[in-house]
Design a protein around this motif. Structure first.
Motif, mmCIF file in Angstrom:
data_model
loop_
_atom_site.group_PDB
_atom_site.id
_atom_site.type_symbol
_atom_site.label_atom_id
_atom_site.label_comp_id
_atom_site.label_asym_id
_atom_site.label_seq_id
_atom_site.Cartn_x
_atom_site.Cartn_y
_atom_site.Cartn_z
ATOM 1 N N ASP A 63 0.810 -1.218 0.000
ATOM 2 C CA ASP A 63 0.000 0.000 0.000
ATOM 3 C C ASP A 63 0.841 1.265 0.000
ATOM 4 O O ASP A 63 0.408 2.302 -0.483
ATOM 5 C CB ASP A 63 -0.933 0.017 1.211
ATOM 6 C CG ASP A 63 -2.109 -0.910 1.037
ATOM 7 O OD1 ASP A 63 -2.302 -1.438 -0.081
ATOM 8 O OD2 ASP A 63 -2.858 -1.115 2.009
ATOM 9 N N GLY A 64 2.027 1.194 0.579
ATOM 10 C CA GLY A 64 2.898 2.367 0.624
ATOM 11 C C GLY A 64 2.356 3.480 1.489
ATOM 12 O O GLY A 64 2.639 4.649 1.255
ATOM 13 N N LYS A 65 1.574 3.139 2.517
ATOM 14 C CA LYS A 65 0.991 4.157 3.388
ATOM 15 C C LYS A 65 1.817 4.301 4.659
ATOM 16 O O LYS A 65 2.360 3.331 5.171
ATOM 17 C CB LYS A 65 -0.442 3.788 3.746
ATOM 18 C CG LYS A 65 -1.365 3.835 2.556
ATOM 19 C CD LYS A 65 -2.774 3.525 2.951
ATOM 20 C CE LYS A 65 -3.684 3.597 1.732
ATOM 21 N NZ LYS A 65 -5.036 3.209 2.035
ATOM 22 N N LEU A 66 1.880 5.509 5.155
ATOM 23 C CA LEU A 66 2.578 5.783 6.394
ATOM 24 C C LEU A 66 1.642 5.456 7.552
ATOM 25 O O LEU A 66 0.545 6.000 7.645
ATOM 26 C CB LEU A 66 3.002 7.248 6.448
ATOM 27 C CG LEU A 66 3.790 7.681 7.662
ATOM 28 C CD1 LEU A 66 5.122 6.935 7.704
ATOM 29 C CD2 LEU A 66 4.022 9.173 7.629
ATOM 30 N N LEU A 67 2.071 4.550 8.415
ATOM 31 C CA LEU A 67 1.245 4.142 9.548
ATOM 32 C C LEU A 67 1.724 4.811 10.820
ATOM 33 O O LEU A 67 2.873 5.230 10.929
ATOM 34 C CB LEU A 67 1.295 2.616 9.708
ATOM 35 C CG LEU A 67 0.778 1.803 8.529
ATOM 36 C CD1 LEU A 67 0.968 0.323 8.795
ATOM 37 C CD2 LEU A 67 -0.683 2.106 8.278
ATOM 38 N N LEU A 68 0.834 4.879 11.791
ATOM 39 C CA LEU A 68 1.182 5.453 13.083
ATOM 40 C C LEU A 68 2.042 4.482 13.870
ATOM 41 O O LEU A 68 1.858 3.270 13.802
ATOM 42 C CB LEU A 68 -0.095 5.757 13.877
ATOM 43 C CG LEU A 68 -1.046 6.766 13.253
ATOM 44 C CD1 LEU A 68 -2.336 6.811 14.037
ATOM 45 C CD2 LEU A 68 -0.413 8.128 13.194
ATOM 46 N N GLY A 69 2.965 5.015 14.652
ATOM 47 C CA GLY A 69 3.754 4.186 15.542
ATOM 48 C C GLY A 69 2.902 3.682 16.688
ATOM 49 O O GLY A 69 1.810 4.208 16.962
ATOM 50 N N GLY A 70 3.385 2.675 17.395
ATOM 51 C CA GLY A 70 2.619 2.064 18.467
ATOM 52 C C GLY A 70 2.193 3.042 19.546
ATOM 53 O O GLY A 70 1.117 2.918 20.116
ATOM 54 N N ALA A 71 3.017 4.051 19.853
ATOM 55 C CA ALA A 71 2.670 5.017 20.891
ATOM 56 C C ALA A 71 1.943 6.238 20.343
ATOM 57 O O ALA A 71 1.513 7.089 21.107
ATOM 58 C CB ALA A 71 3.935 5.457 21.618
ATOM 59 N N GLU A 72 1.823 6.336 19.010
ATOM 60 C CA GLU A 72 1.219 7.533 18.418
ATOM 61 C C GLU A 72 -0.291 7.451 18.302
ATOM 62 O O GLU A 72 -0.978 8.464 18.427
ATOM 63 C CB GLU A 72 1.815 7.781 17.038
ATOM 64 C CG GLU A 72 3.279 8.112 17.092
ATOM 65 C CD GLU A 72 3.908 8.199 15.720
ATOM 66 O OE1 GLU A 72 4.882 8.939 15.586
ATOM 67 O OE2 GLU A 72 3.428 7.528 14.794
ATOM 68 N N GLY A 73 -0.821 6.285 18.033
ATOM 69 C CA GLY A 73 -2.256 6.191 17.879
ATOM 70 C C GLY A 73 -2.702 4.834 17.382
ATOM 71 O O GLY A 73 -1.897 3.908 17.239
ATOM 72 N N LEU A 74 -3.984 4.734 17.107
ATOM 73 C CA LEU A 74 -4.583 3.482 16.690
ATOM 74 C C LEU A 74 -5.698 3.792 15.699
ATOM 75 O O LEU A 74 -6.483 4.722 15.909
ATOM 76 C CB LEU A 74 -5.152 2.763 17.919
ATOM 77 C CG LEU A 74 -5.579 1.324 17.786
ATOM 78 C CD1 LEU A 74 -4.427 0.444 17.310
ATOM 79 C CD2 LEU A 74 -6.081 0.809 19.124
ATOM 80 N N VAL A 75 -5.757 3.030 14.609
ATOM 81 C CA VAL A 75 -6.740 3.266 13.554
ATOM 82 C C VAL A 75 -7.777 2.147 13.581
ATOM 83 O O VAL A 75 -7.437 0.969 13.480
ATOM 84 C CB VAL A 75 -6.069 3.326 12.162
ATOM 85 C CG1 VAL A 75 -7.107 3.518 11.068
ATOM 86 C CG2 VAL A 75 -5.036 4.442 12.122
ATOM 87 N N PHE A 76 -9.052 2.524 13.728
ATOM 88 C CA PHE A 76 -10.167 1.584 13.676
ATOM 89 C C PHE A 76 -10.914 1.789 12.362
ATOM 90 O O PHE A 76 -11.115 2.927 11.932
ATOM 91 C CB PHE A 76 -11.146 1.826 14.829
ATOM 92 C CG PHE A 76 -10.657 1.352 16.158
ATOM 93 C CD1 PHE A 76 -10.933 0.061 16.592
ATOM 94 C CD2 PHE A 76 -9.926 2.187 16.988
ATOM 95 C CE1 PHE A 76 -10.494 -0.381 17.820
ATOM 96 C CE2 PHE A 76 -9.481 1.755 18.220
ATOM 97 C CZ PHE A 76 -9.762 0.463 18.635
ATOM 98 N N THR A 77 -11.333 0.711 11.729
ATOM 99 C CA THR A 77 -12.158 0.801 10.525
ATOM 100 C C THR A 77 -13.440 0.017 10.743
ATOM 101 O O THR A 77 -13.465 -0.957 11.496
ATOM 102 C CB THR A 77 -11.437 0.249 9.286
ATOM 103 O OG1 THR A 77 -11.083 -1.112 9.529
ATOM 104 C CG2 THR A 77 -10.193 1.056 8.964
ATOM 105 N N ALA A 78 -14.501 0.454 10.069
ATOM 106 C CA ALA A 78 -15.787 -0.251 10.115
ATOM 107 C C ALA A 78 -16.310 -0.378 8.693
ATOM 108 O O ALA A 78 -16.438 0.621 7.981
ATOM 109 C CB ALA A 78 -16.793 0.500 10.978
#
Length: 197
Positions: A63-78
């Motif tokens: 995907d080549g997407k920049l993800l958040l680090g473990g301490a930076e945040g969390l992404v939820f999808t629905a």
């Protein structure tokens, strides 16, 4: 004389072809292992860490997407509402409840691949965040998701029949560590009505 090399070449072509197709299918089927599901919301806490499984690493690289680090945040999808029905543009939805503790959260809609929805008008509210949402006296909120204007908190989606995803990102949250994720409560997603019903 050419029969044996032809059989070997055919076997190798079939093996490589099936291997490549199964790898592509596996990468499209999941972000990786270790998913946490809270109602209709799903997160992959380890997907952006060093401990990510090989599928998560391959998915991230593709995907080549920049993800958040473990301490930076969390992404939820629905991808579904609370009754497990697919989210579609021609229906109206209501998100109610509270979010887990976070310094900031954002909410927006995307297509199935995580890209902005096609046909979304730039003058309509295509995203909300913790600072712009109107709340009740007890801190909870109600957000309407529809293609036509709604009073109060409104997230616009294009008119159409395509399915979409809701993405809620929690930034600077103590729940980004996997130890606190299971005890969280995410807001519910309720289908109100559909244009073709």
């Amino acid at each position: 004389m050419f029969r044996t090399p032809l059989v070997i070449a055919t076997a190798l072509a079939v093996a490589f072809g099936l291997g490549i197709l199964s790898s592509i299918y596996a990468l499209r089927a999941t972000v990786g292992f270790g998913a946490i599901t809270l109602g209709p919301w799903t997160a992959f806490p380890a997907a952006q860490t060093v401990d990510a499984d090989p599928y998560a690493k391959a998915h991230r690289a593709r995907d080549g997407k920049l993800l958040l680090g473990g301490a930076e945040g969390l992404v939820f999808t629905a991808a579904t509402d609370s009754d497990r029905r697919t989210l579609v543009e021609n229906c109206r939805y209501e998100i109610t409840g509270i979010t887990p503790p976070a310094r900031l959260w954002t909410l927006h809609a995307t297509d199935a691949r995580g890209n902005p929805l096609a046909g979304a008008r730039p003058d309509l509210p295509t995203g909300l965040n913790a600072w712009s949402v109107l709340r009740g006296a007890d801190g909870d909120f109600s957000i309407d998701i529809a293609s036509s204007a709604m009073p109060g908190n409104w997230l616009a989606v294009p008119e159409g029949r395509a399915s979409f995803l809701l993405v809620m990102t929690l930034l600077d949250t103590p729940t980004a560590g996997s130890s606190g994720v299971i005890d969280l409560a995410m807001p519910g997603i309720k289908r109100l009505d559909c244009a073709d019903a």
